[in-house]
Scaffold this motif. Structure first.
Motif, PDB file in Angstrom:
ATOM      1  N   ALA A 163       0.861  -1.184   0.094  1.00  0.00           N
ATOM      2  CA  ALA A 163      -0.123  -0.179  -0.046  1.00  0.00           C
ATOM      3  C   ALA A 163       0.778   1.462   0.074  1.00  0.00           C
ATOM      4  CB  ALA A 163      -0.917   0.118   1.302  1.00  0.00           C
ATOM      5  N   LEU A 164       1.917   1.271   0.881  1.00  0.00           N
ATOM      6  CA  LEU A 164       2.813   2.325   0.722  1.00  0.00           C
ATOM      7  C   LEU A 164       3.606   2.608  -0.612  1.00  0.00           C
ATOM      8  CD1 LEU A 164       4.276   1.883   4.585  1.00  0.00           C
ATOM      9  CD2 LEU A 164       2.762   3.647   3.719  1.00  0.00           C
ATOM     10  N   TYR A 165       3.973   1.503  -1.289  1.00  0.00           N
ATOM     11  CA  TYR A 165       4.412   1.618  -2.462  1.00  0.00           C
ATOM     12  C   TYR A 165       3.747   2.050  -3.491  1.00  0.00           C
ATOM     13  CZ  TYR A 165       6.639  -0.401  -6.783  1.00  0.00           C
ATOM     14  OH  TYR A 165       7.157  -0.717  -7.933  1.00  0.00           O
ATOM     15  N   THR A 166       2.547   1.544  -3.613  1.00  0.00           N
ATOM     16  CA  THR A 166       1.395   2.059  -4.529  1.00  0.00           C
ATOM     17  C   THR A 166       1.212   3.450  -4.519  1.00  0.00           C
ATOM     18  OG1 THR A 166      -0.313   1.231  -3.569  1.00  0.00           O
ATOM     19  CG2 THR A 166       0.710  -0.495  -5.145  1.00  0.00           C
ATOM     20  N   ALA A 167       1.225   4.002  -3.044  1.00  0.00           N
ATOM     21  CA  ALA A 167       0.776   5.299  -2.953  1.00  0.00           C
ATOM     22  C   ALA A 167       1.860   6.266  -2.819  1.00  0.00           C
ATOM     23  CB  ALA A 167       0.121   5.462  -1.363  1.00  0.00           C
ATOM     24  N   SER A 168       3.233   5.863  -3.113  1.00  0.00           N
ATOM     25  CA  SER A 168       4.258   6.756  -3.153  1.00  0.00           C
ATOM     26  C   SER A 168       4.273   7.381  -4.611  1.00  0.00           C
ATOM     27  CB  SER A 168       5.616   6.061  -3.166  1.00  0.00           C
ATOM     28  OG  SER A 168       5.903   5.135  -3.780  1.00  0.00           O
ATOM     29  N   LEU A 169       4.468   8.742  -4.450  1.00  0.00           N
ATOM     30  CA  LEU A 169       4.206   9.616  -5.545  1.00  0.00           C
ATOM     31  C   LEU A 169       4.702   9.316  -6.994  1.00  0.00           C
ATOM     32  CD1 LEU A 169       4.266  13.200  -3.901  1.00  0.00           C
ATOM     33  CD2 LEU A 169       2.314  11.828  -4.513  1.00  0.00           C
ATOM     34  N   ASP A 170       6.188   8.782  -6.738  1.00  0.00           N
ATOM     35  CA  ASP A 170       6.537   8.520  -7.931  1.00  0.00           C
ATOM     36  C   ASP A 170       6.214   6.979  -8.817  1.00  0.00           C
ATOM     37  OD1 ASP A 170       7.529   6.897  -6.017  1.00  0.00           O
ATOM     38  OD2 ASP A 170       9.705   6.767  -6.611  1.00  0.00           O
ATOM     39  N   LYS A 171       5.490   6.076  -7.732  1.00  0.00           N
ATOM     40  CA  LYS A 171       4.854   5.007  -8.229  1.00  0.00           C
ATOM     41  C   LYS A 171       3.377   5.098  -8.666  1.00  0.00           C
ATOM     42  CE  LYS A 171       8.936   2.777  -7.187  1.00  0.00           C
ATOM     43  NZ  LYS A 171       9.599   2.690  -8.285  1.00  0.00           N
ATOM     44  N   PHE A 172       2.901   6.108  -7.724  1.00  0.00           N
ATOM     45  CA  PHE A 172       1.619   6.450  -8.250  1.00  0.00           C
ATOM     46  C   PHE A 172       1.459   7.149  -9.776  1.00  0.00           C
ATOM     47  CE2 PHE A 172      -2.278   9.131  -7.879  1.00  0.00           C
ATOM     48  CZ  PHE A 172      -2.992   8.270  -7.296  1.00  0.00           C
ATOM     49  N   LYS A 173       2.627   7.918 -10.028  1.00  0.00           N
ATOM     50  CA  LYS A 173       2.616   8.377 -11.557  1.00  0.00           C
ATOM     51  C   LYS A 173       2.913   7.477 -12.470  1.00  0.00           C
ATOM     52  CE  LYS A 173       4.626  12.330 -13.577  1.00  0.00           C
ATOM     53  NZ  LYS A 173       5.412  13.568 -13.456  1.00  0.00           N
ATOM     54  N   ASP A 174       3.637   6.386 -12.158  1.00  0.00           N
ATOM     55  CA  ASP A 174       3.971   5.356 -12.976  1.00  0.00           C
ATOM     56  C   ASP A 174       2.648   4.615 -13.379  1.00  0.00           C
ATOM     57  OD1 ASP A 174       6.539   6.128 -13.123  1.00  0.00           O
ATOM     58  OD2 ASP A 174       7.158   4.587 -11.504  1.00  0.00           O
ATOM     59  N   GLN A 175       1.796   4.375 -12.284  1.00  0.00           N
ATOM     60  CA  GLN A 175       0.783   3.624 -12.656  1.00  0.00           C
ATOM     61  C   GLN A 175      -0.275   4.373 -13.472  1.00  0.00           C
ATOM     62  OE1 GLN A 175      -0.914   2.487  -8.751  1.00  0.00           O
ATOM     63  NE2 GLN A 175       0.902   2.274  -7.902  1.00  0.00           N
ATOM     64  N   MET A 176      -0.234   5.667 -13.527  1.00  0.00           N
ATOM     65  CA  MET A 176      -1.133   6.530 -14.187  1.00  0.00           C
ATOM     66  C   MET A 176      -1.004   6.624 -15.789  1.00  0.00           C
ATOM     67  SD  MET A 176      -3.828   7.526 -12.284  1.00  0.00           S
ATOM     68  CE  MET A 176      -4.218   8.937 -13.202  1.00  0.00           C
ATOM     69  N   ARG A 177       0.412   6.282 -15.969  1.00  0.00           N
ATOM     70  CA  ARG A 177       0.972   6.678 -17.248  1.00  0.00           C
ATOM     71  C   ARG A 177       0.282   5.590 -18.427  1.00  0.00           C
ATOM     72  NH1 ARG A 177       7.374   7.410 -15.937  1.00  0.00           N
ATOM     73  NH2 ARG A 177       7.356   9.448 -15.345  1.00  0.00           N
ATOM     74  N   LYS A 178      -0.126   6.165 -19.489  1.00  0.00           N
ATOM     75  CA  LYS A 178      -0.647   5.483 -20.715  1.00  0.00           C
ATOM     76  C   LYS A 178       0.143   4.785 -21.379  1.00  0.00           C
ATOM     77  CE  LYS A 178      -4.808   8.551 -20.548  1.00  0.00           C
ATOM     78  NZ  LYS A 178      -5.578   9.331 -21.378  1.00  0.00           N
ATOM     79  N   PRO A 179      -0.042   3.837 -21.981  1.00  0.00           N
ATOM     80  CA  PRO A 179       1.097   3.140 -23.008  1.00  0.00           C
ATOM     81  C   PRO A 179       1.555   4.123 -24.084  1.00  0.00           C
ATOM     82  CG  PRO A 179      -1.133   1.711 -22.997  1.00  0.00           C
ATOM     83  CD  PRO A 179      -1.253   2.921 -22.182  1.00  0.00           C
ATOM     84  N   ALA A 180       2.600   4.005 -24.753  1.00  0.00           N
ATOM     85  CA  ALA A 180       3.293   4.782 -25.431  1.00  0.00           C
ATOM     86  C   ALA A 180       2.449   4.744 -26.711  1.00  0.00           C
ATOM     87  CB  ALA A 180       4.821   4.563 -25.641  1.00  0.00           C
ATOM     88  N   ASP A 181       2.364   6.074 -27.306  1.00  0.00           N
ATOM     89  CA  ASP A 181       1.579   6.100 -28.532  1.00  0.00           C
ATOM     90  C   ASP A 181       2.590   6.771 -29.669  1.00  0.00           C
ATOM     91  OD1 ASP A 181       0.000   6.672 -30.663  1.00  0.00           O
ATOM     92  OD2 ASP A 181      -1.092   8.020 -29.524  1.00  0.00           O
ATOM     93  N   THR A 182       2.935   5.809 -30.284  1.00  0.00           N
ATOM     94  CA  THR A 182       4.182   5.970 -31.605  1.00  0.00           C
ATOM     95  C   THR A 182       3.266   6.966 -32.657  1.00  0.00           C
ATOM     96  OG1 THR A 182       3.890   3.772 -32.541  1.00  0.00           O
ATOM     97  CG2 THR A 182       5.521   4.363 -30.736  1.00  0.00           C
ATOM     98  N   GLY A 183       2.084   6.759 -32.861  1.00  0.00           N
ATOM     99  CA  GLY A 183       1.359   7.557 -33.803  1.00  0.00           C
ATOM    100  C   GLY A 183       1.357   6.499 -35.204  1.00  0.00           C
ATOM    101  N   PRO A 184       1.115   6.992 -36.474  1.00  0.00           N
ATOM    102  CA  PRO A 184       0.908   6.244 -37.514  1.00  0.00           C
ATOM    103  C   PRO A 184       2.438   5.547 -37.940  1.00  0.00           C
ATOM    104  CG  PRO A 184      -0.257   8.124 -37.948  1.00  0.00           C
ATOM    105  CD  PRO A 184       0.646   8.369 -36.708  1.00  0.00           C
TER     106      PRO A 184
END
Length: 805
Positions: A163-184
């Motif tokens: 719970a502490l790991y997932t709520a730490s700000l850096d890990k929390f941000k990693d969870q929110m990142r969407k998959p990379a979009d390379t475009g066409p």
């Protein structure tokens, strides 16, 4: 020489481990039931109790494990039961279980989440210590319940670390990142383009834009009927998953902005309040509790295993024969207490788990067609959630001429404190009690604060009298000692030691203590911070103002301009002739200076009208609402600036210095007119307004002093001119409607500016201290698209290869 008597030492040796285990259990029990209360109130007493229990819980469990490990290596005493040490080894996994902490609190503060690695190391080290304690008694007949308890303890401790790991700000941000979009696929597209060109085929590349928001069907649309209690929670959970990226400054797309803004534009203000209330609750639970990891398939499965292991361990121990012969009777009782209370606490956690908003949100899907009849499950969940809906009580205001609906949800059912705290500058200068607009029944607390304030004032008056006497005695002894050499050598040194040096030493010590523990600021908060419940019309006014501004926030640039307004929009929107004279008090000053200026001016206008009973009786209802709304938000913003400096650190500037200079000038002014100890705010305000402002204070004092006392007096007089101009130029807008309407709109802009510019992490930190109105305004602005995070204006354009005939 023995410092500790032998009898006392014997008792300590016999009961030290037992006492530590019982203390650890008491701390865990208090945390599991008291921790959920901190999001409902900002009382310092509860915060202090939680802080003490949180820190001592880990220390007690760690120390107890060390004592058990040490005890296993000692020779048993002659009068001890033969296998009593084996029973103490069973307590080691219990303590590891306690280190796992309750589900209701994993982090005391937001910064604790960053210490997840330390807790991971603690898990390994304490598990090894527990194993070592058991290994020292390898022939332990209690190894089956010990092994089962270790399974429960490791799972619980792992849950806390995760719970502490997932709520730490850096890990929390990693969870929110969407998959990379390379475009066409640019390379492939150009190869096909060249191939078609080489074949002499008419070829072109066309960019197909995303459909405009008016061409897209809305993904969220409130139904024709009011939202149900379950739908409130479900929409809150949906928007929480979208907007939790605000905490880590993620960028949102135009789709998310339009979806949220279109939805909230169709909402009633109370429904919007309830959705944001639920949303902030989910944010609190994800940052400070185990709720987020327990509401997963993996988390639920491991929790079932942990509870099953605990129950199985209890049954194995319970059905073991000869416990009264092999073990000490008191230790058997303590072991049963650990098991029974442990199971009871697990059942309590299970009940909280099943009745949480998170459980309601995920147990039933949000319906696309809200016209359909609700199922039996939805109907049951709605009945349960109906107990948590905001409750409003009608109270009289404006000297009985107006009624307001104030938020009075019972303490255990509320999701936040529901209070708007206030700090009044003039009241603080005169040490006066600021009367509330909406009085709530808190007789006990008000009596305690009144007695506390009375004692402090008496001590201060006594201290000032002692200083006066000391000054007179010092002059007398100094003159006497000059005439008599004997007095100079005897009485004068004794006087210097007892009446000068010793008080000086105590003052220095008090200064150090105050700087370290901020004692004076805590005492000032108890004495001079008042609270007002949120009223329905206040929230509706804030909602309508922000909704109106969202209409001008079509692009990120416009949204940033609107959210950065600090009163300019309100003054321009008023279309008054006096706008230019008022504009210089918001446009050409720092934000903290503007807050202090408008706060003092608002208070001067408010106190002046308190004496005008006839005008108060003739005032229109809307003007009365604006007047009291301006007063409440004015005191609230001063409370944030002075009493919540961390929350306002991004916008405060030199607010503390400016406040101190203005305070000293006000004290000097009131002392010169013998008002310092009268505690009369009306008279004090009248005296400030009586000072002539023909020459601006800047031209007299220069720029060295940051005081704004008489600048605020000038602003108050400018605002009074609005009443006179409205009365002479308009037949239906008299009795000060213009002044208070302008003030209320200016205060909404000052409030929204602070909400949008304060750090998101400080907003989340405030959720663990009862929450603030500022948190609701911050999230409401984000839902209306009035935030810096909406920086993607257009959707992705997709390339398409078109081959002509």
């Amino acid at each position: 020489m023995r410092v500790i008597p032998p009898a006392v030492k014997e008792i300590l040796d016999k009961w030290n481990i037992r006492g530590l285990v019982i203390m650890s259990l008491v701390f865990q029990t208090s945390l599991i039931f008291l921790a959920p209360l901190r999001k409902r109130t900002s009382k310092k007493l509860l915060a202090m109790i939680l802080w003490t229990a949180y820190l001592l819980a880990d220390w007690t469990a760690n120390y107890a494990v060390a004592q058990i490990t040490k005890n296993q290596g000692k020779e048993p005493k002659p009068d001890d039961p033969p296998k009593n040490k084996k029973l103490l080894a069973l307590w080691a996994p219990f303590l590891l279980l306690h280190l796992g902490g309750p589900d209701t609190i994993t982090a005391l503060a937001l910064e604790d989440n960053a210490l997840w690695a330390r807790h991971l190391f603690g898990l390994v080290s304490q598990a090894l210590a527990g194993v070592y304690a058991v290994v020292q008694s390898m022939d332990n007949p209690l190894w089956p319940p010990i092994a089962l308890l270790f399974i429960t303890a490791v799972i619980k401790y792992t849950e806390r670390t995760r719970a502490l790991y997932t709520a730490s700000l850096d890990k929390f941000k990693d969870q929110m990142r969407k998959p990379a979009d390379t475009g066409p696929n640019y390379a492939k597209l150009m190869e096909e383009y060249d191939s078609r060109k080489d074949s002499n085929l008419p070829t072109d590349i066309v960019l197909i834009d995303e459909p405009d928001k008016h061409d897209r069907p809305p993904t969220l649309k409130p139904g024709p009927d009011p939202l149900t209690h379950l739908e409130i929670v479900q929409y809150g959970f949906r928007f929480f998953n979208t907007f939790k990226g605000l905490v880590v400054d993620l960028i949102f797309s135009f789709r998310e902005r339009d979806e949220s803004r279109d939805f909230f534009n169709k909402l009633a203000p109370e429904d919007a309040l309830r959705i944001i209330e639920s949303e902030l609750g989910f944010l609190y639970e994800s940052m400070y509790t185990k709720t987020a990891i327990l509401h997963t398939h993996k988390g639920t499965a491991f929790r079932v295993i942990a509870f099953g292991s605990l129950l199985a361990s209890f049954l194995v121990f319970h059905f073991r024969p000869k416990k009264s012969v092999d073990f000490h009777g008191a230790d058997v009782v303590i072991t049963y207490t650990l098991f029974i209370l442990g199971i009871a606490l697990e059942l309590s956690s299970l009940l909280m788990f099943l009745l949480s908003d998170w459980m309601f949100a995920v147990s039933s899907k949000l319906k696309d067609d809200q016209v359909k009849d609700e199922s039996y499950i939805d109907s049951f969940l709605n009945r349960l959630l109906a107990f948590r809906k905001p409750q409003w009580t009608t109270m009289h205001a404006c000297k009985g001429n107006r009624t307001h609906e104030v938020l009075t949800t019972p303490f255990l059912l509320r999701r936040w404190s529901g209070m708007i705290y206030g700090f009044n500058f003039i009241g603080y200068c005169l040490k006066a009690k600021v009367s509330r607009i909406h009085r709530r029944r808190e007789f006990v607390w008000e009596f305690v604060v009144s007695m506390f304030d009375y004692v402090i004032r008496r001590v201060q008056i006594l201290s000032e009298r002692i200083k006066d006497v000391d000054s007179s005695v010092k002059i007398f002894i100094r003159r006497w000692s000059k005439k008599n050499q004997m007095i100079y050598c005897t009485v004068y040194p004794l006087y210097l030691v007892f009446f000068s040096v010793i008080p000086w030493v105590f003052r220095k010590l008090w200064g150090y203590v105050d700087r370290i523990f901020s004692v004076k600021s805590h005492l000032d908060e108890i004495r001079f911070v008042s609270g007002e419940p949120l009223t329905r019309n206040q929230w509706e006014f804030i909602f309508s103002e922000l909704k109106h501004k969202s209409e001008f926030a079509e692009t990120p640039e416009c949204a940033k301009k609107v959210s950065s307004a600090r009163g300019e929009w309100a003054l321009q929107d008023s279309k008054l002739e006096e706008v230019e004279r008022l504009m210089r008090y918001v446009a050409n000053v720092d934000y903290d200076q503007s807050l202090l200026l408008w706060h003092i001016a608002t208070e001067l206008c408010f106190q002046e009208e308190e004496e005008e009973d006839e005008e108060m009786e003739n005032r229109s209802g809307e003007s009365c609402d604006d007047r009291e709304f301006s007063k409440i938000i004015s005191d609230y913003m001063m409370y944030l600036l002075i009493m919540q400096p961390k929350l306002m650190s991004e916008v405060a500037g030199i607010g503390t210095i400016r406040f101190r200079d203005t305070l000293d000038e006000a004290k000097r002014f009131f002392k010169g007119r013998h008002l310092k100890n009268l505690r009369d705010m009306k008279r004090g305000s009248k005296m400030v307004l009586s000072v002539s402002n023909d020459i601006e204070p800047m031209h007299v004092k220069g720029d060295r002093s940051k005081s704004v006392l008489f600048d605020a007096s000038m602003l108050a007089k400018e605002l009074k001119r609005l009443d006179r101009s409205n009365s002479s130029s308009s037949t239906g807008s008299s009795h000060g409607d213009g002044k208070w309407r302008v003030l209320s709109k200016v205060w909404v802009e000052l409030l929204s500016y602070a909400a949008s510019h304060c750090k998101a992490t400080e907003q989340v930190a405030q959720l663990s201290r009862g929450g603030e109105l500022l948190n609701f305004v911050w999230l409401l602005m984000a839902h209306f698209g009035l935030a810096d995070q909406f920086q993607i204006n257009k959707g992705d354009a997709r390339a398409k290869l078109v081959v002509g005939e």
